[in-house]
Each structure stands twice: as C-alpha cells, then as structure tokens.
Design a protein around this motif. Structure first.
Motif, PDB file in Angstrom:
ATOM      1  N   ARG A   1      13.882 -17.218  12.497  1.00 10.02           N
ATOM      2  CA  ARG A   1      14.258 -15.703  12.311  1.00 10.02           C
ATOM      3  C   ARG A   1      13.066 -14.655  13.327  1.00 10.02           C
ATOM      4  O   ARG A   1      11.872 -14.964  12.950  1.00 10.02           O
ATOM      5  CB  ARG A   1      13.865 -14.975  11.161  1.00 10.02           C
ATOM      6  CG  ARG A   1      14.093 -13.517  10.661  1.00 10.02           C
ATOM      7  CD  ARG A   1      14.034 -13.193   9.041  1.00 10.02           C
ATOM      8  NE  ARG A   1      13.643 -11.813   8.940  1.00 10.02           N
ATOM      9  CZ  ARG A   1      13.341 -11.311   7.535  1.00 10.02           C
ATOM     10  NH1 ARG A   1      13.431 -12.065   6.652  1.00 10.02           N
ATOM     11  NH2 ARG A   1      12.813 -10.070   7.516  1.00 10.02           N
TER      12      ARG A   1
ATOM     13  N   ASP B   1      12.336 -10.757  13.936  1.00  8.13           N
ATOM     14  CA  ASP B   1      12.656  -9.189  13.725  1.00  8.13           C
ATOM     15  C   ASP B   1      12.161  -8.529  14.870  1.00  8.13           C
ATOM     16  O   ASP B   1      11.094  -8.598  15.244  1.00  8.13           O
ATOM     17  CB  ASP B   1      11.633  -8.900  12.359  1.00  8.13           C
ATOM     18  CG  ASP B   1      12.090  -9.679  11.138  1.00  8.13           C
ATOM     19  OD1 ASP B   1      12.006  -8.974  10.067  1.00  8.13           O
ATOM     20  OD2 ASP B   1      12.734 -10.692  11.215  1.00  8.13           O
TER      21      ASP B   1
ATOM     22  N   VAL C   1      16.451  -4.740  13.675  1.00 10.00           N
ATOM     23  CA  VAL C   1      17.392  -5.619  13.424  1.00 10.00           C
ATOM     24  C   VAL C   1      16.556  -7.204  13.446  1.00 10.00           C
ATOM     25  O   VAL C   1      15.544  -7.275  13.989  1.00 10.00           O
ATOM     26  CB  VAL C   1      18.658  -5.813  14.202  1.00 10.00           C
ATOM     27  CG1 VAL C   1      19.637  -4.795  14.262  1.00 10.00           C
ATOM     28  CG2 VAL C   1      18.144  -6.295  15.601  1.00 10.00           C
TER      29      VAL C   1
ATOM     30  N   TYR D   1      22.682 -14.933  12.187  1.00 16.37           N
ATOM     31  CA  TYR D   1      23.207 -13.771  11.537  1.00 16.37           C
ATOM     32  C   TYR D   1      22.434 -12.531  12.343  1.00 16.37           C
ATOM     33  O   TYR D   1      21.143 -12.922  12.742  1.00 16.37           O
ATOM     34  CB  TYR D   1      22.453 -13.787  10.021  1.00 16.37           C
ATOM     35  CG  TYR D   1      23.333 -14.800   9.251  1.00 16.37           C
ATOM     36  CD1 TYR D   1      24.532 -14.177   8.504  1.00 16.37           C
ATOM     37  CD2 TYR D   1      22.919 -16.094   8.874  1.00 16.37           C
ATOM     38  CE1 TYR D   1      25.168 -15.295   7.549  1.00 16.37           C
ATOM     39  CE2 TYR D   1      23.681 -17.055   8.290  1.00 16.37           C
ATOM     40  CZ  TYR D   1      24.653 -16.501   7.415  1.00 16.37           C
ATOM     41  OH  TYR D   1      25.497 -17.547   6.571  1.00 16.37           O
ATOM     42  N   GLN D   2      23.150 -11.637  12.318  1.00 17.08           N
ATOM     43  CA  GLN D   2      22.343 -10.360  12.633  1.00 17.08           C
ATOM     44  C   GLN D   2      22.220  -9.522  11.375  1.00 17.08           C
ATOM     45  O   GLN D   2      23.023  -9.235  10.650  1.00 17.08           O
ATOM     46  CB  GLN D   2      23.117  -9.584  13.682  1.00 17.08           C
ATOM     47  CG  GLN D   2      22.472  -8.180  14.253  1.00 17.08           C
ATOM     48  CD  GLN D   2      23.211  -7.172  14.683  1.00 17.08           C
ATOM     49  OE1 GLN D   2      23.933  -6.637  13.795  1.00 17.08           O
ATOM     50  NE2 GLN D   2      23.200  -6.834  15.698  1.00 17.08           N
ATOM     51  N   CYS D   3      21.020  -9.086  11.320  1.00 20.26           N
ATOM     52  CA  CYS D   3      20.569  -8.462   9.934  1.00 20.26           C
ATOM     53  C   CYS D   3      20.072  -7.080  10.236  1.00 20.26           C
ATOM     54  O   CYS D   3      19.106  -7.040  11.146  1.00 20.26           O
ATOM     55  CB  CYS D   3      19.629  -9.059   8.992  1.00 20.26           C
ATOM     56  SG  CYS D   3      19.932 -10.844   8.588  1.00 20.26           S
TER      57      CYS D   3
ATOM     58  N   CYS E   1      23.358  -8.533   6.244  1.00 15.77           N
ATOM     59  CA  CYS E   1      23.457  -9.487   7.278  1.00 15.77           C
ATOM     60  C   CYS E   1      24.814  -9.845   7.483  1.00 15.77           C
ATOM     61  O   CYS E   1      25.730 -10.107   6.693  1.00 15.77           O
ATOM     62  CB  CYS E   1      22.615 -10.638   6.782  1.00 15.77           C
ATOM     63  SG  CYS E   1      20.686 -10.302   6.611  1.00 15.77           S
TER      64      CYS E   1
ATOM     65  N   ARG F   1      27.342 -12.748   9.780  1.00 19.44           N
ATOM     66  CA  ARG F   1      27.165 -14.046  10.545  1.00 19.44           C
ATOM     67  C   ARG F   1      27.783 -13.538  11.829  1.00 19.44           C
ATOM     68  O   ARG F   1      28.851 -13.339  12.096  1.00 19.44           O
ATOM     69  CB  ARG F   1      28.079 -15.137   9.722  1.00 19.44           C
ATOM     70  CG  ARG F   1      28.011 -16.402  10.446  1.00 19.44           C
ATOM     71  CD  ARG F   1      28.596 -17.534   9.575  1.00 19.44           C
ATOM     72  NE  ARG F   1      28.385 -18.908  10.111  1.00 19.44           N
ATOM     73  CZ  ARG F   1      29.209 -19.431  11.033  1.00 19.44           C
ATOM     74  NH1 ARG F   1      30.398 -18.413  11.485  1.00 19.44           N
ATOM     75  NH2 ARG F   1      28.950 -20.409  11.566  1.00 19.44           N
TER      76      ARG F   1
ATOM     77  N   LEU G   1      16.935 -14.592   4.488  1.00 18.68           N
ATOM     78  CA  LEU G   1      17.466 -13.460   5.027  1.00 18.68           C
ATOM     79  C   LEU G   1      16.969 -11.988   4.352  1.00 18.68           C
ATOM     80  O   LEU G   1      16.884 -12.027   3.407  1.00 18.68           O
ATOM     81  CB  LEU G   1      19.183 -13.311   4.920  1.00 18.68           C
ATOM     82  CG  LEU G   1      19.946 -14.637   5.667  1.00 18.68           C
ATOM     83  CD1 LEU G   1      21.594 -14.814   5.357  1.00 18.68           C
ATOM     84  CD2 LEU G   1      19.660 -14.681   7.017  1.00 18.68           C
TER      85      LEU G   1
ATOM     86  N   VAL H   1      24.711 -11.319   2.743  1.00 24.65           N
ATOM     87  CA  VAL H   1      25.396 -11.124   3.528  1.00 24.65           C
ATOM     88  C   VAL H   1      26.903 -10.482   3.338  1.00 24.65           C
ATOM     89  O   VAL H   1      27.492 -10.177   2.265  1.00 24.65           O
ATOM     90  CB  VAL H   1      26.217 -12.977   3.490  1.00 24.65           C
ATOM     91  CG1 VAL H   1      27.274 -13.140   4.667  1.00 24.65           C
ATOM     92  CG2 VAL H   1      24.895 -13.671   3.866  1.00 24.65           C
TER      93      VAL H   1
ATOM     94  N   PRO I   1      28.984  -5.987  13.366  1.00 22.25           N
ATOM     95  CA  PRO I   1      27.222  -6.248  13.799  1.00 22.25           C
ATOM     96  C   PRO I   1      27.138  -4.917  14.705  1.00 22.25           C
ATOM     97  O   PRO I   1      27.853  -4.248  15.494  1.00 22.25           O
ATOM     98  CB  PRO I   1      27.336  -7.381  14.697  1.00 22.25           C
ATOM     99  CG  PRO I   1      28.823  -7.689  15.049  1.00 22.25           C
ATOM    100  CD  PRO I   1      29.782  -7.380  13.986  1.00 22.25           C
TER     101      PRO I   1
END
Length: 255
Positions: A83, A85, A97, A107-109, A117, A119, A220, A224, A229
C-alpha cells in the motif's frame, strides 16, 4: 541472512564465472592491463535484488517544484501485499489517496476526504492513466524492470542526491521503447535495499527516518464501495448557477 550479507552475496554472484563457484577478478583492458570499471547496471541490479526481498513501512517526502512538500507512506507487508499512501495524489493535489494491492485486486482509497476504497484493477496491474498517481511503481513494479536485462536501459553512476549518501544511478529507458516501462530518473538504494532517494518526473523522493517493521498484511483504510474513482487532474471549476441574480436595474431619478 542479513540484508548487508545478502547484498554482498548478490554482488558476488554477479562477479562469479558461469562455470565456477569462486569469484573471479574483474576483467582487464587487453591493451593496458588496467581492471575494467564495474558495470553500473550490475551494481544497481545487486541493490535492487536486495530491495525485492525487503518488507517494511517507510515514510518519504515528495518535493515538487513550486509546490509544498507532500508525504508518502509505503507499506510492503510480509505476505507481499502493499500500500502506498500519497498526500495530494488525486484531484490536482487537493485529495489524499492510497493505492493498495491485495490478492483480490488493486484499490484506490480516498483518505482525505474519506469516501472508501474502489477496486480499480486486477492484482499488480497498471491503473488507467486518468486515475494513476504513478508513485507506487517506484517501490514495486519498477524493481522488476531494473532487474530485467532484456529491458533496454542505459544506467550510469550519478552524483548522490541531496540528503543521502547512498549510491545513486541515473536510468534512461532505451530510445526504441514505444511505451517506456520505467520513467527516466535517478535512483539511490542504501545497503539494506531501501530506496533512500529518487528523482523522477513527478518530483524528488527522500526517505525520512528509519523504516519500521512490516505488518503481516496491509489493510484498506476504508470500506469497499462502488463509486467512481478519483482522477489525478484537478476538477473543473463549478459552473455559474442559472439562478444567480441578474444585474441590478438602474434607478431613474424622479423629477
């Protein structure tokens, strides 16, 4: 095996004859007898090979010319999930993000503001250009590129970037590559295989402090969700409301 020992072992392998088990001397110039200079690409590959085996949590500062420094937090977990950040990684630098890779996908969170988040692709796949902050490749996908001798790259020693004493290497993709698999830049890896600094078109990265131990797996930062996005570009300015008041009428002076 410690990372320092691993680096020495990889370097030794690069200098070992194909059919023998003992290191050999560096080849010499037949005309002068002077030992040839080490291969910069091999030297970089030795450090990147160690980097591939590292699991860590590391904080970086991203400096972009004309903008305030941004923070980047990289987590490579023990199970190889990862991940990254990125402060200001979306909406033209106005939204934070995280790009997270798990077995079920990438994933974009949205972290700030937090909206969950999404997918956005299959595991370890590139993201669509419109939503791709690209910084995650520095720590993950580009390691394989730097190790692959079939990829046309020009590698040369570079002056250390400000703030680091780690060896640095300038990397330039081959001119024949239609879509270069890596951005041109300068990459500096310390003896532990940790990226200490990098200068790429996105800006200059600098490691801040010692990396922390890696977690077993990444988590995450939100649930989700099924929403679009966030794009990397700044959103268009809001359109004027049709209900906005018109110009005030002129007031005539009574006689």
């Amino acid at each position: 095996m410690t990372t320092g020992t691993a680096l020495a072992a990889v370097t030794g392998l690069l200098l070992t004859a194909c059919g023998g088990g003992a290191p050999v001397d560096a080849p010499s110039d037949p005309a002068t007898g002077v030992p040839a200079q080490p291969d910069p690409r091999g030297m970089l590959a030795a450090r990147v090979a160690v980097a591939k085996d590292q699991r860590y949590v590391a904080a970086y500062t991203l400096v972009v010319q004309g903008k305030a420094p941004r923070s980047v937090l990289v987590t490579v977990a023990k199970d190889r999930t990862w991940r990254v950040d990125i402060q200001g990684g979306a909406l033209g630098g106005t939204a934070d993000v995280a790009i997270a890779n798990r077995p079920e996908g990438v994933y974009q969170c949205a972290i700030n503001p937090p909206t969950g988040c999404v997918r956005v692709g299959a595991t370890n796949k590139k993201l669509p250009v419109s939503i791709d902050p690209r910084l995650q490749y520095v720590f993950i996908a580009w390691l394989d590129v730097l190790l692959d001798r079939q990829v046309p790259l020009a590698v040369s020693p570079a002056e250390p970037l400000a703030g680091t004493s780690a060896p640095c290497f300038a990397v330039e993709p081959g001119v024949t590559a239609v879509q270069p698999p890596i951005d041109a830049g300068v990459f500096c890896y310390n003896d532990k295989g940790i990226l200490a600094a990098a200068r790429i078109p996105l800006g200059q990265l600098m490691l801040t402090g010692e990396p922390a131990p890696a977690p077993d797996t990444i988590t995450l930062p939100g649930p989700v969700v099924t929403v679009p996005p966030l794009g990397t570009s700044a959103p268009p300015p809001p359109k004027p409301s049709s209900s906005s008041p018109s110009a005030a009428p002129s007031i005539s002076r009574s006689r």
